[in-house]
Design an enzyme around this catalytic site. Structure first.
Site, PDB file in Angstrom:
ATOM      1  N   CYS A 253      43.653  44.677  40.738  1.00 16.14           N
ATOM      2  CA  CYS A 253      43.235  43.330  40.313  1.00 16.14           C
ATOM      3  C   CYS A 253      43.191  43.239  38.787  1.00 16.14           C
ATOM      4  O   CYS A 253      42.754  44.156  38.098  1.00 16.14           O
ATOM      5  CB  CYS A 253      41.864  43.020  40.907  1.00 16.14           C
ATOM      6  SG  CYS A 253      41.286  41.360  40.510  1.00 16.14           S
TER       7      CYS A 253
ATOM      8  N   CYS B 175      35.720  43.016  36.366  1.00 12.77           N
ATOM      9  CA  CYS B 175      34.359  43.061  36.931  1.00 12.77           C
ATOM     10  C   CYS B 175      33.861  44.518  36.924  1.00 12.77           C
ATOM     11  O   CYS B 175      34.456  45.375  37.591  1.00 12.77           O
ATOM     12  CB  CYS B 175      34.361  42.473  38.338  1.00 12.77           C
ATOM     13  SG  CYS B 175      35.242  40.893  38.426  1.00 12.77           S
TER      14      CYS B 175
ATOM     15  N   CYS C 285      33.484  46.853  40.091  1.00 13.30           N
ATOM     16  CA  CYS C 285      34.461  46.777  41.186  1.00 13.30           C
ATOM     17  C   CYS C 285      35.470  47.927  41.188  1.00 13.30           C
ATOM     18  O   CYS C 285      36.114  48.211  40.176  1.00 13.30           O
ATOM     19  CB  CYS C 285      35.192  45.438  41.125  1.00 13.30           C
ATOM     20  SG  CYS C 285      36.245  45.192  42.574  1.00 13.30           S
TER      21      CYS C 285
ATOM     22  N   CYS D 108      36.086  38.210  58.118  1.00 16.51           N
ATOM     23  CA  CYS D 108      36.222  37.865  56.695  1.00 16.51           C
ATOM     24  C   CYS D 108      37.335  38.687  56.065  1.00 16.51           C
ATOM     25  O   CYS D 108      37.273  39.918  56.080  1.00 16.51           O
ATOM     26  CB  CYS D 108      34.943  38.184  55.940  1.00 16.51           C
ATOM     27  SG  CYS D 108      33.496  37.397  56.612  1.00 16.51           S
TER      28      CYS D 108
ATOM     29  N   CYS E 253      36.665  33.521  57.567  1.00  9.11           N
ATOM     30  CA  CYS E 253      36.190  33.492  56.184  1.00  9.11           C
ATOM     31  C   CYS E 253      37.228  34.217  55.333  1.00  9.11           C
ATOM     32  O   CYS E 253      37.811  35.198  55.806  1.00  9.11           O
ATOM     33  CB  CYS E 253      34.852  34.218  56.092  1.00  9.11           C
ATOM     34  SG  CYS E 253      34.226  34.362  54.403  1.00  9.11           S
TER      35      CYS E 253
ATOM     36  N   CYS F 291      30.132  30.239  51.030  1.00  6.86           N
ATOM     37  CA  CYS F 291      29.429  31.523  51.090  1.00  6.86           C
ATOM     38  C   CYS F 291      29.368  32.032  49.661  1.00  6.86           C
ATOM     39  O   CYS F 291      30.412  32.321  49.058  1.00  6.86           O
ATOM     40  CB  CYS F 291      30.205  32.494  51.988  1.00  6.86           C
ATOM     41  SG  CYS F 291      29.547  34.170  51.965  1.00  6.86           S
TER      42      CYS F 291
ATOM     43  N   ARG G  71      22.543  36.998  53.857  1.00  3.64           N
ATOM     44  CA  ARG G  71      23.208  38.206  54.384  1.00  3.64           C
ATOM     45  C   ARG G  71      22.819  39.460  53.609  1.00  3.64           C
ATOM     46  O   ARG G  71      22.987  39.531  52.384  1.00  3.64           O
ATOM     47  CB  ARG G  71      24.734  38.040  54.363  1.00  3.64           C
ATOM     48  CG  ARG G  71      25.439  39.286  54.925  1.00  3.64           C
ATOM     49  CD  ARG G  71      26.922  39.090  55.170  1.00  3.64           C
ATOM     50  NE  ARG G  71      27.149  37.949  56.027  1.00  3.64           N
ATOM     51  CZ  ARG G  71      27.919  36.918  55.709  1.00  3.64           C
ATOM     52  NH1 ARG G  71      28.562  36.904  54.570  1.00  3.64           N
ATOM     53  NH2 ARG G  71      28.056  35.923  56.536  1.00  3.64           N
TER      54      ARG G  71
HETATM   55  N1  SAM Z   1      38.513  39.020  44.169  1.00  2.00           N
HETATM   56  C1  SAM Z   1      37.668  38.143  44.868  1.00  2.00           C
HETATM   57  C2  SAM Z   1      36.445  37.758  44.081  1.00  2.00           C
HETATM   58  O1  SAM Z   1      36.142  38.386  43.075  1.00  2.00           O
HETATM   59  O2  SAM Z   1      35.777  36.817  44.484  1.00  2.00           O
HETATM   60  C3  SAM Z   1      37.256  38.639  46.241  1.00  2.00           C
HETATM   61  C4  SAM Z   1      36.888  40.094  46.429  1.00  2.00           C
HETATM   62  S1  SAM Z   1      35.450  40.683  45.532  1.00  2.00           S
HETATM   63  C5  SAM Z   1      35.557  42.406  45.841  1.00  2.00           C
HETATM   64  C6  SAM Z   1      34.089  40.092  46.541  1.00  2.00           C
HETATM   65  C7  SAM Z   1      32.683  40.448  46.136  1.00  2.00           C
HETATM   66  O3  SAM Z   1      32.385  41.797  46.477  1.00  2.00           O
HETATM   67  C8  SAM Z   1      32.313  40.376  44.675  1.00  2.00           C
HETATM   68  O4  SAM Z   1      32.094  39.061  44.242  1.00  2.00           O
HETATM   69  C9  SAM Z   1      31.034  41.201  44.635  1.00  2.00           C
HETATM   70  O5  SAM Z   1      29.907  40.377  44.881  1.00  2.00           O
HETATM   71  C10 SAM Z   1      31.219  42.172  45.795  1.00  2.00           C
HETATM   72  N2  SAM Z   1      31.357  43.559  45.305  1.00  2.00           N
HETATM   73  C11 SAM Z   1      32.474  44.105  44.798  1.00  2.00           C
HETATM   74  N3  SAM Z   1      32.255  45.381  44.432  1.00  2.00           N
HETATM   75  C12 SAM Z   1      30.960  45.649  44.702  1.00  2.00           C
HETATM   76  C13 SAM Z   1      30.124  46.809  44.517  1.00  2.00           C
HETATM   77  N4  SAM Z   1      30.595  47.929  43.988  1.00  2.00           N
HETATM   78  N5  SAM Z   1      28.837  46.735  44.915  1.00  2.00           N
HETATM   79  C14 SAM Z   1      28.353  45.593  45.461  1.00  2.00           C
HETATM   80  N6  SAM Z   1      29.099  44.471  45.639  1.00  2.00           N
HETATM   81  C15 SAM Z   1      30.371  44.494  45.261  1.00  2.00           C
HETATM   82 FE1  SF4 Z   2      39.100  41.524  41.166  1.00  2.00          FE
HETATM   83 FE2  SF4 Z   2      37.078  43.020  42.051  1.00  2.00          FE
HETATM   84 FE3  SF4 Z   2      36.621  41.131  40.225  1.00  2.00          FE
HETATM   85 FE4  SF4 Z   2      37.265  40.412  42.766  1.00  2.00          FE
HETATM   86  S1  SF4 Z   2      35.406  41.497  42.108  1.00  2.00           S
HETATM   87  S2  SF4 Z   2      38.074  39.537  40.855  1.00  2.00           S
HETATM   88  S3  SF4 Z   2      38.665  42.093  43.286  1.00  2.00           S
HETATM   89  S4  SF4 Z   2      37.909  42.988  39.951  1.00  2.00           S
END
Ligand code: SAM
Ligand code: SF4
Ligand code: DTB
Length: 327
Positions: free
Chosen positions: A67, A71, A74, A111, A142, A202, A274
């Site tokens: 990606c 973030c 992530c 989802c 979802c 959500c 949730r």
């Molecule tokens: N890329 C899209 C986005 O950012 O909305 C969808 C996938 S993203 C992985 C979905 C959510 O997963 C993030 O908004 C975050 O809240 C959660 N998430 C991702 N990594 C995480 C982590 N290491 N611990 C807890 N929640 C996490």
């Molecule tokens: Fe990309 Fe992870 Fe951020 Fe979603 S949370 S936009 S998958 S880096």
């Protein structure tokens, strides 16, 4: 009406009526003795929900890793060296096979998550097929695909999408310390589009990222004060991922997580709250405390997106021991 005022009211977020909650009010909830806070949250919960029923959603990562976004929590950001292997968008038949297994095991919602900043139109077309076919199995659908462009939410609605997940993730004030490639306002913009298309929202967040209690209260207020609160509010505990800037974050006091669940329940009485990421590291007793504080939904299945979740046998036993029925 002047152009500037038309622009101002065209965004649902901007056009919100008086805020329902202030940060000071939510901070005061956080500062209550824990027993009093849980008692209040449980009272609110019982006014709107069956206290012994928990909704179960199963997650599938349909496009993993690589990606563009940064973030800091992530595993799927291309900017960090993590163990997550990149995978292209999954073929439709594999997605449907996974959804059938989830349905057989008892999940009511499926989802599908993609590691995108947002979907390209040709990728979205493939996701639309997934939504149609999962819906045809009789499951709620979802997706979480990142930021949506013009017209994409409407296409998802037409395909039969029930929920779009798009988390605010953290307080607007703290957001820039976690993510620099997009803004909190970008997230609100997508939530507006989802609402306007008539899809259930959500949206929740992550705690344990180094934010203050005031930041946690800020996140809850920003969710609760949306023009219409999200139908579903995932509260994630940070899963520290080796290779990310948050790999070595200190674990937050679990009672602070319980307090966050309670604050979400009290401020968003009709929303499904949730208990999301981080459940694998929680004891059964801590999870029960989260349910007592008003959580009534969870991810069910041994994977989240790239990390683990309790296996279904452990969850089935927990439900039996608590006398909880699945939805
Ligand atoms: N890329 C899209 C986005 O950012 O909305 C969808 C996938 S993203 C992985 C979905 C959510 O997963 C993030 O908004 C975050 O809240 C959660 N998430 C991702 N990594 C995480 C982590 N290491 N611990 C807890 N929640 C996490
Ligand atoms: Fe990309 Fe992870 Fe951020 Fe979603 S949370 S936009 S998958 S880096
Ligand atoms: C949400 O709030 N949590 C889920 C779902 N929505 C998409 C994702 C949790 C991801 C946890 C880390 C991982 O497995 O990569």
């Amino acid at each position: 009406m002047q152009a500037s005022s038309i622009a101002a009211v065209s965004s649902i977020s901007q056009a919100a009526a008086a805020p329902r909650w202030t940060v000071a009010e939510v901070l005061a909830l956080y500062e209550m003795p824990l027993m009093d806070l849980i008692w209040r949250a449980q009272g609110v919960h019982r006014e709107h929900f069956d206290p012994n029923a928990i909704q179960r959603s199963t997650l599938l990562s349909v496009k993993t890793g690589g990606c563009s976004e940064d973030c800091s929590y992530c595993s799927q950001s291309a900017r960090y060296d993590t163990e997550t292997q990149r995978e292209r968008l999954m073929p439709l038949d594999e997605v449907i096979a996974a959804a059938k297994v989830a349905k057989e095991k008892g999940a009511s919602r499926f989802c599908m998550g993609a590691a995108w900043k947002g979907p390209k139109d040709n990728d979205l077309d493939r996701v639309l097929d997934m939504v149609r076919e999962v819906k045809a199995l009789g499951m709620q659908t979802c997706v979480t695909l990142g930021m949506l462009g013009a017209g994409q939410a409407e296409k998802l609605k037409e395909a039969g999408l029930d929920y779009y997940n798009h988390n605010l993730d953290t307080d607007k004030e703290f957001y820039g310390q976690v993510i620099k490639t997009h803004t909190h306002d970008d997230r609100l913009d997508t939530l507006d589009q989802v609402r306007e298309a008539g899809i259930n929202v959500c949206s929740g967040g992550i705690i344990g990222m180094g934010e203050s209690r005031k930041n946690r209260a800020g996140l809850i207020v920003q969710l609760a004060n949306l023009p219409k609160p999200p139908e579903s509010v995932p509260i994630n505990n940070l899963v520290p991922i080796p290779g990310t800037p948050m790999a070595a974050n200190e674990r937050l006091d679990p009672f602070e997580f319980v307090r966050t669940i309670a604050a979400a329940r009290i401020t968003m009485p009709r929303s499904w709250v949730r208990l999301s990421a981080g459940r694998q590291e929680m004891s059964d007793e801590l999870q029960a405390l989260c349910f007592l504080a008003g959580a009534n939904s969870m991810f069910y299945g041994d994977r989240l997106l790239t990390t683990g979740n309790p296996d279904v046998d452990r969850d089935d036993q927990l439900f039996a021991r608590l006398g909880v029925k699945p939805i």
